[in-house]
Every structure is written in structure tokens, then in C-alpha cells.
Design a protein around this motif. Structure first.
Motif, PDB file in Angstrom:
ATOM      1  N   ARG A 294       0.417  20.860 -15.540  1.00 28.63           N
ATOM      2  CA  ARG A 294       1.759  21.176 -15.992  1.00 28.63           C
ATOM      3  C   ARG A 294       2.250  22.378 -15.244  1.00 28.63           C
ATOM      4  NH1 ARG A 294       4.789  18.651 -20.125  1.00 28.63           N
ATOM      5  NH2 ARG A 294       6.388  19.948 -19.156  1.00 28.63           N
ATOM      6  N   HIS A 370       1.900  19.441 -23.912  1.00 30.88           N
ATOM      7  CA  HIS A 370       2.995  19.059 -23.461  1.00 30.88           C
ATOM      8  C   HIS A 370       4.161  19.751 -24.049  1.00 30.88           C
ATOM      9  CE1 HIS A 370       1.489  16.206 -20.659  1.00 30.88           C
ATOM     10  NE2 HIS A 370       0.520  15.739 -21.363  1.00 30.88           N
ATOM     11  N   ASP A 374       6.938  21.992 -21.985  1.00 36.13           N
ATOM     12  CA  ASP A 374       8.156  21.750 -21.785  1.00 36.13           C
ATOM     13  C   ASP A 374       9.188  22.780 -21.858  1.00 36.13           C
ATOM     14  OD1 ASP A 374       7.646  18.805 -21.321  1.00 36.13           O
ATOM     15  OD2 ASP A 374       8.065  18.221 -23.435  1.00 36.13           O
TER      16      ASP A 374
END
Ligand SMILES: Cc1ncc(COP(=O)(O)O)c(C=O)c1O
Length: 387
Positions: A294, A370, A374
Motif C-alpha cells: 500500500r 488498509h 487510505d
């Protein structure tokens, strides 16, 4: 005495929570993995009438179990070569105070665990930082760079393997380099192995197994991360050097004894099956992979893949991560959520370094990671100080 760089943003996180914002904590190495039930049960069911001091070196029964654990892990360590301490923290302090005189120097590759600075102040010794770089994944600096720093007051080199804050796992070639360096320059090797059981890519080379320097190696250990038992306050100092053991024992006697309950916990944990770490390791590996992929997918962000521990360092497209990490708590939220990160400057001994870097601890499950990523991605889109 330096303040902890990891905790200095706490008031901003508290203020965000008061505003009703959910904060994902990636700033501190507090594992969320449960402490093993059988270790907790051993404390719960411990039958005693008086909560006594233990032996200054720790309960013999615990040290014998620890010796068996080290043997299972491939280190031939006798129980008499182990001194149980109040956390790995006290083991570091005892190591410095026992091996160095006031004004002596220890070389530590930076970035490094920031509390080493505090222990150095307490022991009246000097830390000589040697920079490792994000571009090389924080590999061990070249021998010539070490040798430039070695002077008449240099007594040792300290490493943390796998490393906090970088997650870097030293290769067998790098451990051989260190072995030769300490032999050539008559130095001690202080090896902090708090995260030894969490290696993902590559094998951990145990400092205590380095040949020909057996009397030069002091290993620092702790149950804090291994068994998610940070509050137990149990660590250990291990060395084959009898003079050092004798000196450390004097410091240990001065503080009387390590905590009794957590020794019971630690002793029971030594009986966990050999595959206990498999599940924990698999969980951290999954998290590492989520976090690193990520991060690297965000424009301008770079994160080398860490080989162990549960930390990663990333560089961000900002001019000062101190300001960014404060801003993201104070002035930003995404879907009423934000993330707390550790600015990396506090992990460097050289002033001004790490200004573009942060440390992230992947101590949350993948769903939370996650969400945290974000937030970071959105924050970097919005941040006025982006470069
Ligand atoms: C590298 C390293 N060494 C030592 C410690 C201190 O551990 P303990 O809780 O055993 O005092 C920590 C804690 O985060 C750490 O990360």
C-alpha cells in the motif's frame, strides 16, 4: 535526558479522539497479538503466601527453561550465562554500565531505537551514530565508515537485529563483517535481539553463535514482543564472558530482583510448542505485505521491504515529517478517521536526518491497516506542505 520521540504526538492524538475521530495507532510497537493463555494461566493459578524477592539473577527454574529455549533456537547457552532483567531495557542499561566507563563510546548504526539515547545518558557514555540509508534498505554501513568512527574511547558496537525502527535483518555476511570488526578493534558487540523470533525474509544469524568472539558478545533479550508481554517487564542479558556476568550481577543485586509474576509467565511461555511462532509470524508477514505494497503504491512514497520485526520505514513527499505527523492528527480526517505515525527524526543521532521519513509499526490487523493506509493516501493528497 531526551523525551521519547514516539510519544511526543500523544496530546494531538488525544485531542483528535476527543473530537470523535478514530485514530489508527501505527506509531508504537505495542503488539495486538494476545498473550499466550497458558502463560497467563500460570500466573493466575500461582499459589503463594508471600510475594517474595526472587534471586537477583532471576529464578533458577526460569533461567534453566530459558537456556532450553535458546538451545532449541540453536544457541548453546547455559542457565548461568543468563541474568534475568526488568525488561530488555534494564539489560541494555546493565550492559552499558558494566562494559563501558563514563565518557566511553559505542557506535550504533542509525536510525536506531531511540531509547538507546536515554540509556547512554543514564550510563554516562556517548553514542556515535553511523548512518544507514533507506536507498539501500538500511543495510549495514561499510567497514571503512565504522573505522572512521573508531577512536581511543570506542568500546563497542550496538546492533538491533532484526532492527527497530527499520525492520532490517542483517545477513550472514554483515554479521561476519561485525565479527571481524570487533575482533580487530577489541570491541564488544551489544546485540539487541528483541525481535529475533519475527524474521520473514532470510534467516536470523544469532550474535551468540559468532565464532572466536564469544567473550565479546552481549545479547539483549526480552519477552515483551516474543509473547506480547510488554507489561510483564521481563528481559535478559546473556553473555559467555564471566567478568561481565559478575559485574552485571552486582548491578542486579543493587536493584534486588526482577518482577516475580512475570518470571512465572516467562517460564510457562518457554513450554509453548515449537510451532507457536508460526501463526504469529504468518500474521505479521501478511500485515507487512499489505503495508509495504500500500505504501509503495502511493505516489512519492518509498518503503523498502523489511526482513523482520514489525516495523517499516518509509520516505514521504513532505519536507518535515514532524510537521506532517502533527498535521494529520490535528487538521485532517478521512471518514472521521486518521492515523498516528512516528516521525523518523528521533531515531537518528545525527541532527537533521530522517526529516522525510516515518516509522510505521504493523501492530494492527490487515483490515485496520488498509483503513490507515487510505487515510495516509488521502492526507498526502491534501497536505499543503507536499513537495
Ligand atoms: C529494539 C528494542 N529493544 C528493547 C526494547 C525494550 O523492551 P522491554 O519492553 O523488554 O524493556 C524495545 C521495546 O520496544 C525495542 O524495540
Amino acid at each position: 535526558m531526551p523525551a521519547s520521540p514516539i510519544r511526543k504526538l500523544v496530546p494531538y492524538a488525544e485531542a483528535a479522539k476527543k473530537r470523535g475521530v478514530k485514530v489508527y495507532h501505527l506509531n508504537i510497537g505495542q503488539p495486538d497479538i494476545e498473550t499466550p493463555q497458558m502463560a497467563l494461566d500460570a500466573v493466575r493459578h500461582f499459589d503463594f503466601k508471600v510475594l517474595e524477592y526472587s534471586h537477583s539473577a532471576g529464578n533458577e527454574s526460569y533461567r534453566r527453561k530459558l537456556s532450553a529455549y535458546y538451545k532449541r533456537s540453536g544457541m548453546d547457552i547455559d542457565y548461568q550465562q543468563i541474568i534475568v532483567t526488568t525488561g530488555g531495557s534494564e539489560a541494555i542499561l546493565f550492559a552499558f554500565m558494566s562494559c563501558l566507563d563514563a565518557g566511553d563510546e559505542v557506535i550504533i548504526p542509525e536510525p536506531f531505537y531511540a531509547n538507546y539515547n536515554g540509556f547512554a545518558v543514564a550510563a554516562d557514555i556517548l553514542v556515535k551514530p553511523l548512518t544507514s540509508y533507506i536507498g539501500s534498505g538500511f543495510a549495514l554501513p561499510p567497514v571503512a565508515e565504522f573505522e572512521k568512527l573508531i577512536g581511543p574511547r570506542t568500546r563497542g558496537i550496538m546492533i538491533c537485529n532484526p532492527n527497530n525502527p527499520t525492520g532490517y535483518l542483517y545477513s550472514s555476511e554483515e554479521m561476519e563483517t561485525l565479527r571481524q570488526l570487533i575482533l580487530k578493534h577489541d570491541l564488544y558487540l551489544f546485540a539487541d535481539e528483541a525481535y529475533r523470533d519475527f524474521c520473514y525474509t532470510g534467516q536470523h544469524i544469532h550474535s551468540l553463535n559468532l565464532q572466536g568472539v564469544e567473550d565479546r558478545v552481549i545479547m539483549i533479550d526480552t519477552i515483551s514482543k516474543r509473547y506480547s508481554a510488554c507489561g510483564g517487564r521481563i528481559g535478559a542479558l546473556i553473555t559467555r564472558n564471566q567478568d561481565i556476568l559478575d559485574t552485571v550481577l552486582k548491578f542486579a543485586q543493587a536493584r534486588l530482583s526482577p518482577p516475580s509474576f512475570a518470571q512465572i509467565l516467562g517460564e510457562a511461555a518457554c513450554d509453548l510448542p515449537a510451532d507457536y511462532f508460526d501463526a504469529t509470524r504468518a500474521e505479521y508477514l501478511k500485515r507487512r505485505d499489505v503495508l509495504v505494497s500500500r505504501l509503495n503504491a502511493i505516489p512519492g512514497v518509498y518503503c523498502p521491504n523489511p526482513g523482520g520485526a514489525f516495523y517499516a520505514m518509509a520516505s514521504l513527499p513532505v519536507d518535515d515529517t514532524d510537521k506532517f505527523c502533527q498535521w494529520i492528527l490535528e487538521s485532517f480526517s478521512y471518514e472521521n478517521q486518521t492515523v498516528m505515525l512516528a516521525p523518523a527524526g528521533g531515531f537518528y543521532g545525527t541532527p537533521g536526518l530522517g526529516k522525510k521519513e516515518i516509522r510505521l509499526a504493523y501492530v494492527l490487523n490487515t483490515a485496520a491497516l488498509h483503513k490507515a493506509m487510505d487515510c495516509l493516501q488521502k492526507a498526502l493528497e491534501e497536505y499543503p506542505g507536499k513537495i
